[in-house]
Motif scaffolding. Structure first.
Motif, PDB file in Angstrom:
ATOM      1  N   ASP A 109      38.050  40.871  35.890  1.00 57.01           N
ATOM      2  CA  ASP A 109      38.052  39.462  35.502  1.00 57.01           C
ATOM      3  C   ASP A 109      37.927  38.541  36.715  1.00 57.01           C
ATOM      4  OD1 ASP A 109      38.275  40.189  32.843  1.00 57.01           O
ATOM      5  OD2 ASP A 109      40.440  39.845  32.744  1.00 57.01           O
ATOM      6  N   LEU A 110      38.343  39.010  37.886  1.00 55.98           N
ATOM      7  CA  LEU A 110      38.208  38.246  39.130  1.00 55.98           C
ATOM      8  C   LEU A 110      36.877  38.527  39.830  1.00 55.98           C
ATOM      9  CD1 LEU A 110      41.797  38.859  40.531  1.00 55.98           C
ATOM     10  CD2 LEU A 110      40.939  36.754  39.477  1.00 55.98           C
ATOM     11  N   VAL A 111      36.443  39.783  39.787  1.00 54.07           N
ATOM     12  CA  VAL A 111      35.254  40.199  40.525  1.00 54.07           C
ATOM     13  C   VAL A 111      33.969  39.736  39.845  1.00 54.07           C
ATOM     14  CG1 VAL A 111      33.937  42.210  41.332  1.00 54.07           C
ATOM     15  CG2 VAL A 111      36.410  42.117  41.663  1.00 54.07           C
ATOM     16  N   LYS A 112      33.921  39.763  38.539  1.00 49.56           N
ATOM     17  CA  LYS A 112      32.692  39.376  37.827  1.00 49.56           C
ATOM     18  C   LYS A 112      32.216  37.974  38.243  1.00 49.56           C
ATOM     19  CE  LYS A 112      30.530  39.391  33.288  1.00 49.56           C
ATOM     20  NZ  LYS A 112      30.051  38.056  33.076  1.00 49.56           N
ATOM     21  N   ALA A 172      22.676  39.186  58.483  1.00 55.90           N
ATOM     22  CA  ALA A 172      23.418  38.349  57.530  1.00 55.90           C
ATOM     23  C   ALA A 172      23.984  39.215  56.420  1.00 55.90           C
ATOM     24  CB  ALA A 172      22.492  37.280  56.960  1.00 55.90           C
ATOM     25  N   ARG A 173      25.158  38.818  55.929  1.00 56.74           N
ATOM     26  CA  ARG A 173      25.814  39.614  54.891  1.00 56.74           C
ATOM     27  C   ARG A 173      26.635  38.751  53.960  1.00 56.74           C
ATOM     28  NH1 ARG A 173      28.667  42.904  59.410  1.00 56.74           N
ATOM     29  NH2 ARG A 173      26.577  42.736  60.209  1.00 56.74           N
ATOM     30  N   ILE A 174      26.716  39.227  52.727  1.00 55.60           N
ATOM     31  CA  ILE A 174      27.611  38.649  51.738  1.00 55.60           C
ATOM     32  C   ILE A 174      28.568  39.766  51.345  1.00 55.60           C
ATOM     33  CG2 ILE A 174      27.868  37.639  49.437  1.00 55.60           C
ATOM     34  CD1 ILE A 174      25.047  36.488  49.731  1.00 55.60           C
ATOM     35  N   LYS A 175      29.841  39.527  51.591  1.00 59.10           N
ATOM     36  CA  LYS A 175      30.863  40.524  51.278  1.00 59.10           C
ATOM     37  C   LYS A 175      31.622  40.097  50.028  1.00 59.10           C
ATOM     38  CE  LYS A 175      32.540  40.080  55.565  1.00 59.10           C
ATOM     39  NZ  LYS A 175      33.319  40.389  56.782  1.00 59.10           N
ATOM     40  N   ILE A 176      31.809  41.047  49.129  1.00 58.21           N
ATOM     41  CA  ILE A 176      32.507  40.777  47.874  1.00 58.21           C
ATOM     42  C   ILE A 176      33.826  41.533  47.888  1.00 58.21           C
ATOM     43  CG2 ILE A 176      32.391  41.003  45.366  1.00 58.21           C
ATOM     44  CD1 ILE A 176      29.287  40.927  45.737  1.00 58.21           C
ATOM     45  N   GLY A 177      34.921  40.804  47.723  1.00 56.61           N
ATOM     46  CA  GLY A 177      36.252  41.403  47.800  1.00 56.61           C
ATOM     47  C   GLY A 177      36.548  42.359  46.655  1.00 56.61           C
ATOM     48  N   ILE A 178      37.084  43.527  47.030  1.00 61.37           N
ATOM     49  CA  ILE A 178      37.527  44.503  46.031  1.00 61.37           C
ATOM     50  C   ILE A 178      38.999  44.859  46.220  1.00 61.37           C
ATOM     51  CG2 ILE A 178      35.222  45.466  45.676  1.00 61.37           C
ATOM     52  CD1 ILE A 178      36.181  47.903  47.408  1.00 61.37           C
ATOM     53  N   GLY A 179      39.638  44.328  47.270  1.00 61.94           N
ATOM     54  CA  GLY A 179      41.041  44.625  47.536  1.00 61.94           C
ATOM     55  C   GLY A 179      41.253  46.019  48.104  1.00 61.94           C
ATOM     56  N   GLY A 218      37.761  38.882  43.820  1.00 64.90           N
ATOM     57  CA  GLY A 218      37.446  37.508  43.459  1.00 64.90           C
ATOM     58  C   GLY A 218      36.996  36.646  44.617  1.00 64.90           C
ATOM     59  N   ARG A 219      37.097  37.139  45.845  1.00 61.73           N
ATOM     60  CA  ARG A 219      36.690  36.351  47.011  1.00 61.73           C
ATOM     61  C   ARG A 219      35.351  36.858  47.527  1.00 61.73           C
ATOM     62  NH1 ARG A 219      40.103  32.726  48.386  1.00 61.73           N
ATOM     63  NH2 ARG A 219      39.139  32.338  50.382  1.00 61.73           N
ATOM     64  N   ILE A 220      34.559  35.953  48.092  1.00 66.23           N
ATOM     65  CA  ILE A 220      33.352  36.353  48.803  1.00 66.23           C
ATOM     66  C   ILE A 220      33.385  35.726  50.190  1.00 66.23           C
ATOM     67  CG2 ILE A 220      31.981  36.622  46.696  1.00 66.23           C
ATOM     68  CD1 ILE A 220      30.457  34.055  47.476  1.00 66.23           C
ATOM     69  N   ARG A 221      32.699  36.364  51.109  1.00 66.61           N
ATOM     70  CA  ARG A 221      32.592  35.825  52.466  1.00 66.61           C
ATOM     71  C   ARG A 221      31.170  36.076  52.950  1.00 66.61           C
ATOM     72  NH1 ARG A 221      37.175  37.574  55.727  1.00 66.61           N
ATOM     73  NH2 ARG A 221      38.160  35.807  54.719  1.00 66.61           N
ATOM     74  N   LEU A 259      35.374  54.516  44.611  1.00 69.23           N
ATOM     75  CA  LEU A 259      34.543  55.193  43.603  1.00 69.23           C
ATOM     76  C   LEU A 259      35.137  55.105  42.199  1.00 69.23           C
ATOM     77  CD1 LEU A 259      33.396  58.312  45.636  1.00 69.23           C
ATOM     78  CD2 LEU A 259      32.184  56.139  45.269  1.00 69.23           C
ATOM     79  N   MET A 260      36.170  54.279  42.037  1.00 70.78           N
ATOM     80  CA  MET A 260      36.778  54.055  40.723  1.00 70.78           C
ATOM     81  C   MET A 260      36.252  52.751  40.121  1.00 70.78           C
ATOM     82  SD  MET A 260      40.767  54.934  41.660  1.00 70.78           S
ATOM     83  CE  MET A 260      41.379  54.253  40.133  1.00 70.78           C
ATOM     84  N   PRO A 261      36.163  52.689  38.786  1.00 69.49           N
ATOM     85  CA  PRO A 261      35.826  51.413  38.147  1.00 69.49           C
ATOM     86  C   PRO A 261      36.958  50.402  38.345  1.00 69.49           C
ATOM     87  CG  PRO A 261      35.608  53.247  36.592  1.00 69.49           C
ATOM     88  CD  PRO A 261      36.280  53.782  37.828  1.00 69.49           C
ATOM     89  N   PHE A 262      36.632  49.142  38.169  1.00 73.14           N
ATOM     90  CA  PHE A 262      37.628  48.086  38.280  1.00 73.14           C
ATOM     91  C   PHE A 262      38.558  48.115  37.070  1.00 73.14           C
ATOM     92  CE2 PHE A 262      34.139  46.268  40.771  1.00 73.14           C
ATOM     93  CZ  PHE A 262      34.815  45.827  41.896  1.00 73.14           C
TER      94      PHE A 262
END
Length: 189
Positions: A155-158, A127-134, A98-101, A146-149
């Motif tokens: 619900d947080l990542v979308k 430059a980069r946009i990082k999307i949190g996956i935990g 759910g977080r981006i940096r 390599l696993m689905p969420f």
């Protein structure tokens, strides 16, 4: 000209995995910008368009994550693009779902795709946009990415993918600083 690269792995078995949030974001960005992925070039599936009069290339490397640098280097060399006109979008285990940096550059942070890009470009100022996956609790890192969420993470990542696509559009039109100012610290949690 600007190039935006979404990192992921090719193939239907990887489409919904954590490692493919870069591809997912690029698909949404392409939809928002009315750009179609119509051709294969630079070891990638690419879409070309114009935003504000400037040519834009969207790239999804088909080299698999760990070899992404080969595709990025090929496009950068072909178009003679300055590294300040390159943006990479990818997953980050150090950020909670759910977080981006957004960053103007930095180290690979243990991400093999970014490591490959930095190695091939001989520079960390991309430059980069990082999307949190935990981080995984029980699985190995390889199995985890390599696993689905699970539903609660999706619900947080979308929404974070949606924010990342918006941030990429701001980067295209206004640059890295405005994108960072508007989107860093935003969380869908």
């Amino acid at each position: 000209m600007k190039i935006i690269v979404g990192l992921g792995n090719p193939g239907s078995q990887y489409e919904a995995t954590r490692h493919n949030v870069g591809f997912m974001t690029l698909d949404l960005l392409a939809e928002n910008l009315n750009i179609d992925f119509r051709k294969q070039a630079h070891f990638s599936t690419v879409g070309e368009g114009r935003v504000g009069g400037e040519k834009v290339l969207l790239m999804k490397p088909m080299t698999f994550m760990n070899l992404s640098g080969r595709a990025v280097r090929d496009a950068v060399d072909f178009y003679k693009v300055d590294l300040t006109d390159l943006l990479i979008i990818y997953d980050d285990m150090d950020l909670s779902p759910g977080r981006i940096r957004i960053r103007p550059g930095g180290s690979d942070g243990g991400h093999n795709g970014i490591n490959s890009i930095i190695s091939h470009l001989s520079g960390r100022q991309v430059a980069r946009i990082k999307i949190g996956i935990g981080r995984p609790e029980r699985e190995t890192t390889v199995k985890y990415v390599l696993m689905p969420f699970p539903d609660q993470d999706w619900d947080l990542v979308k929404p974070s993918i949606e924010k990342a696509a918006q941030a990429a559009e701001v980067w295209l039109k206004e640059g890295i600083e405005p994108a960072m100012n508007r989107y860093n610290g935003i969380s869908s949690q």
